[in-house]
Write a protein that holds these residues in place. Structure first.
Motif, PDB file in Angstrom:
ATOM      1  N   CYS A 177     -47.577   9.097  17.718  1.00  0.00           N
ATOM      2  CA  CYS A 177     -48.304   9.513  17.579  1.00  0.00           C
ATOM      3  C   CYS A 177     -48.880  10.486  17.026  1.00  0.00           C
ATOM      4  O   CYS A 177     -48.408  11.796  17.228  1.00  0.00           O
ATOM      5  N   ARG A 178     -49.729  10.093  16.119  1.00  0.00           N
ATOM      6  CA  ARG A 178     -51.526  11.467  15.600  1.00  0.00           C
ATOM      7  C   ARG A 178     -51.826  12.438  16.654  1.00  0.00           C
ATOM      8  O   ARG A 178     -51.856  11.939  17.652  1.00  0.00           O
ATOM      9  N   ARG A 179     -51.635  13.303  16.042  1.00  0.00           N
ATOM     10  CA  ARG A 179     -52.875  14.534  16.915  1.00  0.00           C
ATOM     11  C   ARG A 179     -53.742  13.691  17.552  1.00  0.00           C
ATOM     12  O   ARG A 179     -55.154  12.800  16.382  1.00  0.00           O
ATOM     13  N   GLY A 180     -54.427  13.319  18.958  1.00  0.00           N
ATOM     14  CA  GLY A 180     -56.545  13.099  19.010  1.00  0.00           C
ATOM     15  C   GLY A 180     -55.409  11.111  19.520  1.00  0.00           C
ATOM     16  O   GLY A 180     -56.631  10.366  19.677  1.00  0.00           O
ATOM     17  N   GLU A 181     -54.902  10.359  18.445  1.00  0.00           N
ATOM     18  CA  GLU A 181     -54.274   9.733  19.523  1.00  0.00           C
ATOM     19  C   GLU A 181     -54.128   8.928  20.631  1.00  0.00           C
ATOM     20  O   GLU A 181     -52.702   9.625  20.972  1.00  0.00           O
ATOM     21  N   TRP A 182     -53.898   7.800  21.314  1.00  0.00           N
ATOM     22  CA  TRP A 182     -54.054   7.450  22.460  1.00  0.00           C
ATOM     23  C   TRP A 182     -53.182   8.765  23.553  1.00  0.00           C
ATOM     24  O   TRP A 182     -52.693   9.250  23.899  1.00  0.00           O
ATOM     25  N   ASN A 183     -54.869   9.113  23.420  1.00  0.00           N
ATOM     26  CA  ASN A 183     -54.914  10.869  24.335  1.00  0.00           C
ATOM     27  C   ASN A 183     -54.464  11.074  26.109  1.00  0.00           C
ATOM     28  O   ASN A 183     -54.432  11.818  26.669  1.00  0.00           O
ATOM     29  N   SER A 184     -53.990   9.333  25.897  1.00  0.00           N
ATOM     30  CA  SER A 184     -53.835   9.135  27.651  1.00  0.00           C
ATOM     31  C   SER A 184     -52.002  10.073  28.123  1.00  0.00           C
ATOM     32  O   SER A 184     -51.323   9.903  28.826  1.00  0.00           O
ATOM     33  N   ARG A 185     -50.890  10.195  26.527  1.00  0.00           N
ATOM     34  CA  ARG A 185     -50.455  10.710  27.042  1.00  0.00           C
ATOM     35  C   ARG A 185     -50.406  12.152  27.710  1.00  0.00           C
ATOM     36  O   ARG A 185     -49.270  12.730  27.895  1.00  0.00           O
ATOM     37  N   MET A 186     -51.287  12.260  27.269  1.00  0.00           N
ATOM     38  CA  MET A 186     -51.854  14.487  27.932  1.00  0.00           C
ATOM     39  C   MET A 186     -51.601  13.757  29.388  1.00  0.00           C
ATOM     40  O   MET A 186     -51.355  15.169  30.018  1.00  0.00           O
ATOM     41  N   LEU A 187     -50.948  12.720  29.650  1.00  0.00           N
ATOM     42  CA  LEU A 187     -50.607  12.707  32.078  1.00  0.00           C
ATOM     43  C   LEU A 187     -49.045  13.593  31.636  1.00  0.00           C
ATOM     44  O   LEU A 187     -48.983  14.244  32.388  1.00  0.00           O
ATOM     45  N   VAL A 188     -47.919  13.401  30.957  1.00  0.00           N
ATOM     46  CA  VAL A 188     -46.883  14.178  30.693  1.00  0.00           C
ATOM     47  C   VAL A 188     -47.389  15.432  30.473  1.00  0.00           C
ATOM     48  O   VAL A 188     -46.341  16.221  30.947  1.00  0.00           O
ATOM     49  N   GLU A 189     -48.316  15.863  29.362  1.00  0.00           N
ATOM     50  CA  GLU A 189     -48.532  17.172  29.434  1.00  0.00           C
ATOM     51  C   GLU A 189     -49.330  17.953  31.371  1.00  0.00           C
ATOM     52  O   GLU A 189     -48.726  19.052  30.960  1.00  0.00           O
ATOM     53  N   THR A 190     -49.404  17.147  31.801  1.00  0.00           N
ATOM     54  CA  THR A 190     -50.903  17.811  32.608  1.00  0.00           C
ATOM     55  C   THR A 190     -49.178  18.111  33.733  1.00  0.00           C
ATOM     56  O   THR A 190     -49.208  18.918  35.164  1.00  0.00           O
ATOM     57  N   THR A 191     -47.954  16.917  34.024  1.00  0.00           N
ATOM     58  CA  THR A 191     -47.682  17.273  34.625  1.00  0.00           C
ATOM     59  C   THR A 191     -46.146  18.249  34.547  1.00  0.00           C
ATOM     60  O   THR A 191     -46.023  18.969  34.989  1.00  0.00           O
ATOM     61  N   LEU A 192     -45.694  18.858  32.753  1.00  0.00           N
ATOM     62  CA  LEU A 192     -45.505  19.902  32.912  1.00  0.00           C
ATOM     63  C   LEU A 192     -45.677  20.727  33.297  1.00  0.00           C
ATOM     64  O   LEU A 192     -45.454  22.279  33.847  1.00  0.00           O
ATOM     65  N   SER A 193     -47.350  21.156  32.496  1.00  0.00           N
ATOM     66  CA  SER A 193     -48.065  22.122  32.970  1.00  0.00           C
ATOM     67  C   SER A 193     -47.833  22.473  34.805  1.00  0.00           C
ATOM     68  O   SER A 193     -48.380  23.784  34.929  1.00  0.00           O
ATOM     69  N   MET A 194     -47.711  21.366  35.748  1.00  0.00           N
ATOM     70  CA  MET A 194     -47.608  21.868  37.025  1.00  0.00           C
ATOM     71  C   MET A 194     -46.130  22.282  37.392  1.00  0.00           C
ATOM     72  O   MET A 194     -45.901  22.648  38.440  1.00  0.00           O
TER      73      MET A 194
END
Length: 203
Positions: A133-150
């Motif tokens: 996915c390109r930047r800004g595409e299917w932002n639901s991917r940010m869930l895994v970013e939230t996990t890693l930040s935790m």
């Protein structure tokens, strides 16, 4: 899981559990034997991993094992030099797959359709179930970013000197995360957004 939660060096963890919880573990073995016993239970990690689902998201997390200046000093060195979050480290990378509720280790899942950022593009690697996915595409991917930040359990740098211990630490950290985020149930907003939190378990 206590070792993963405390997130400190082997010696510091042993002092902590011996000084505070000896009444719960009256037959606590010596520190080096304790770590070997923990490693012997790695097979239990899969019990806490996510079950395969139709769609998942994927990302990586660099874990430093030794300082860059110490690279190559020991023949028993584990880990390699590479770039993680725009900085050089000598260590390993956790490859994390995430469904809508739980995490899983990359090596244990092969049939998901999973989405990743363009950093996963490789010249000689074309898995059929990977969607970049390109930047800004299917932002639901940010869930895994939230996990890693935790993963604030002192997980960016660990001191293990054997791959088996390193894999055990990674596995039990993921198992602990899955357990804690569902301790009081998972809150899902009416629009489908999953709210994750483990702040109340911070020591």
């Amino acid at each position: 899981m206590l070792f993963a939660l405390k997130g400190v060096s082997n010696r510091a963890f042993y002092r902590w559990i011996a000084n505070n919880f000896k009444h719960l573990f009256p037959r606590l073995p010596h520190r080096t034997r304790l770590l070997r016993l923990i490693d012997g239970h790695r097979r239990l990690i899969d019990v806490f991993m996510a079950k395969p689902s139709l769609i998942g998201v994927i990302d990586t997390y660099g874990i430093e094992l030794i300082h860059r200046r110490r690279e190559g000093r020991s023949k028993r060195q584990i880990g390699r030099k590479g770039i993680s979050n725009q900085r050089w480290i000598v260590g390993g990378k956790l490859c994390l797959l995430h469904n809508h509720l739980n995490t899983s280790l990359m090596e244990s899942v092969t049939r998901w359709l999973f989405f990743a950022d363009e950093g996963f593009a490789k010249a000689d690697w074309f898995p059929t179930n990977l969607r970049l996915c390109r930047r800004g595409e299917w932002n639901s991917r940010m869930l895994v970013e939230t996990t890693l930040s935790m993963l604030t359990l002192d997980f960016k740098k660990v001191m293990h000197r054997r791959w088996s211990f390193f894999k055990t630490r990674v596995g039990f950290t993921m198992a602990l995360f899955n357990l804690l985020v569902q301790w009081d149930g998972v809150s899902i907003h009416e629009n489908g957004i999953v709210h994750l939190s483990i702040a109340q378990f911070s020591l």
